[in-house]
Scaffold this motif. Structure first.
Motif, PDB file in Angstrom:
ATOM      1  N   ARG A 148       0.548  -1.270   0.034  1.00  0.00           N
ATOM      2  CA  ARG A 148       0.106   0.313   0.190  1.00  0.00           C
ATOM      3  C   ARG A 148       0.932   1.199  -0.228  1.00  0.00           C
ATOM      4  O   ARG A 148       1.898   1.515   0.618  1.00  0.00           O
ATOM      5  N   ASP A 239      -3.853   1.265  -2.377  1.00  0.00           N
ATOM      6  CA  ASP A 239      -3.674  -0.317  -2.887  1.00  0.00           C
ATOM      7  C   ASP A 239      -2.895  -0.594  -4.027  1.00  0.00           C
ATOM      8  O   ASP A 239      -4.027  -0.128  -5.221  1.00  0.00           O
ATOM      9  N   HIS A 241      -2.044  -3.201  -5.511  1.00  0.00           N
ATOM     10  CA  HIS A 241      -2.256  -4.957  -5.560  1.00  0.00           C
ATOM     11  C   HIS A 241      -2.734  -5.347  -7.252  1.00  0.00           C
ATOM     12  O   HIS A 241      -1.964  -6.150  -7.368  1.00  0.00           O
TER      13      HIS A 241
END
Length: 407
Positions: A148, A239, A241
């Protein structure tokens, strides 16, 4: 496309950490405003900041965004700091030294590459031309485990020449509409600092904090006040990801202007502008070190953002206003320096049209046979206390006619 690159590879085992505090970078916006700091991310001069905006008189150049703290959070107790700051009492956080892999100037613009475990993270800073807008762009180039990204901006609105130990405005005001945030000083007529994280979804946690006793070590070495406070309203986070890019944008422009260009578009526009600069330059100045000089010279040719009336007058006559900043960080435009440098900055680089604008800008201010020696920041009129600037004006005019035959 990288036309020129000047690289500083970083090896923490063989380089002194002090190097990251001594080497500085500069990005300008064509108005006299700029962003500047050290490679480490620490602010060591009163003139350092991510947005020093060139505002109309009587404001002048104002430090609107001082610093951002950068963190990669891999887990609750697994946080990496990429930035740097120095506090009173010998507290020096230099996280950048542990993870920086390379700093480089790519087409004159700063780029950082960090290696954190298997992650390769790139950071770029650019300013939009003729806007008081800065983009701080983060891009993941490699890495399986994505963190993050947390960004805590910090502020101290002040004139860029003001001492760093002046008291913070009390209080700053934070307002928010959707993903748009504004920081304002209720006791001044400054425009708000508008800031957003250009990614969806982005989150912001309101957690006000005063960052006490930040040390500006260059000011200390010069014998000036060197400890001051910053204020932060909280932090942005996203985030990473499922995405590779995020950008923090700060500006004093209106939101409809800020939102015209996303970070990718802003980057492409600046690359196109710089490519055109090289196309316009003399052939021998289009590659390698001469090309670096073309990009460096661009920082000094400006439309003075602080003199709105002058720009309006020129536009009414079908003309444009241009001038030359004598130096960064603290100089404004000086008549003598402008005329001495005109050939190298504007004529050799193929900016002959702007050279004409510069000459006519100063010709408008001729008084008793003199051109202004300088235009003080925050002022609308020049100061007349030099004789040789006018002689240099005639020399510059001669060189202009040699290159253009504009009679």
């Amino acid at each position: 496309m990288a036309f020129t690159t000047r690289s500083l590879p970083w090896d923490k085992t063989s380089h002194s950490r002090e190097l990251l505090l001594e080497r500085e970078w500069l990005v300008t916006n064509g108005l006299g405003g700029f962003a500047s700091g050290t490679i480490s991310g620490a602010i060591t001069r009163r003139y350092h900041g991510l947005l020093i905006a060139a505002l109309p008189a009587p404001h002048g150049r104002m430090v609107m965004w001082s610093h951002v703290s950068e963190f990669l959070r891999f887990g609750d107790d697994d946080v990496i700091s990429l930035g740097a700051e120095e506090r009173a009492g010998g507290q020096l956080n230099l996280g950048a030294a542990d993870y920086l892999h390379e700093f480089r100037l790519e087409n004159g613009l700063p780029v950082w590459t960090y290696h954190v475990r298997d992650l390769v993270l790139e950071k770029r800073i650019l300013m939009l031309h003729l806007q008081n807008t800065v983009h701080v762009i983060y891009r993941i180039l490699e890495g399986e485990k994505r963190p993050r990204l947390e960004l805590r901006p910090a502020f101290f609105f002040r004139h860029y020449e003001s001492p760093v130990n002046e008291g913070l405005a009390a209080p700053y005001r934070l307002s928010a509409v959707e993903d748009r945030y504004e920081i304002s000083d209720a006791h001044s007529r400054l425009p708000p600092l508008r800031i957003k994280l250009a990614i969806d979804p982005a989150q912001f946690t309101v957690l006000p904090q005063i960052i006490h006793q930040v040390v500006y070590r260059i000011e200390q070495s010069r014998g000036y006040a060197y400890e001051g406070n910053l204020w932060s309203p909280g932090f942005f986070y996203v985030d990473m990801h499922e995405r590779n890019m995020a950008a923090l944008i700060g500006s004093t422009e209106e939101w409809d202007i800020i939102n015209v260009l996303a970070p990718e578009g802003a980057t492409a526009a600046e690359e196109e502008r710089r490519a055109k600069m090289l196309d316009d330059a003399l052939p021998e100045a289009r590659r390698e070190f001469p090309a670096e000089l073309v990009f460096a010279g661009d920082q000094f040719i400006i439309t003075p953002g602080g003199r709105a009336e002058e720009t309006a007058r020129a536009h009414a006559a079908g003309d444009e206003v241009r001038t030359v900043i004598a130096g960064y960080h603290w100089f404004t435009d000086w008549g003598r320096d402008t005329m001495i440098s005109l050939e190298g900055l504007a004529l050799v680089s193929g900016r002959c049209l702007e050279a004409g604008y510069i000459l006519r800008t100063f010709a408008h201010y001729v008084r008793d046979g003199l051109i202004p020696n300088m235009f003080p920041d925050r002022e609308k009129e020049g100061l007349y206390h030099t004789a040789d600037a006018t002689l240099w004006f005639f020399h510059a005019l001669s060189r202009y006619l040699h290159y253009t035959d504009d009679r």
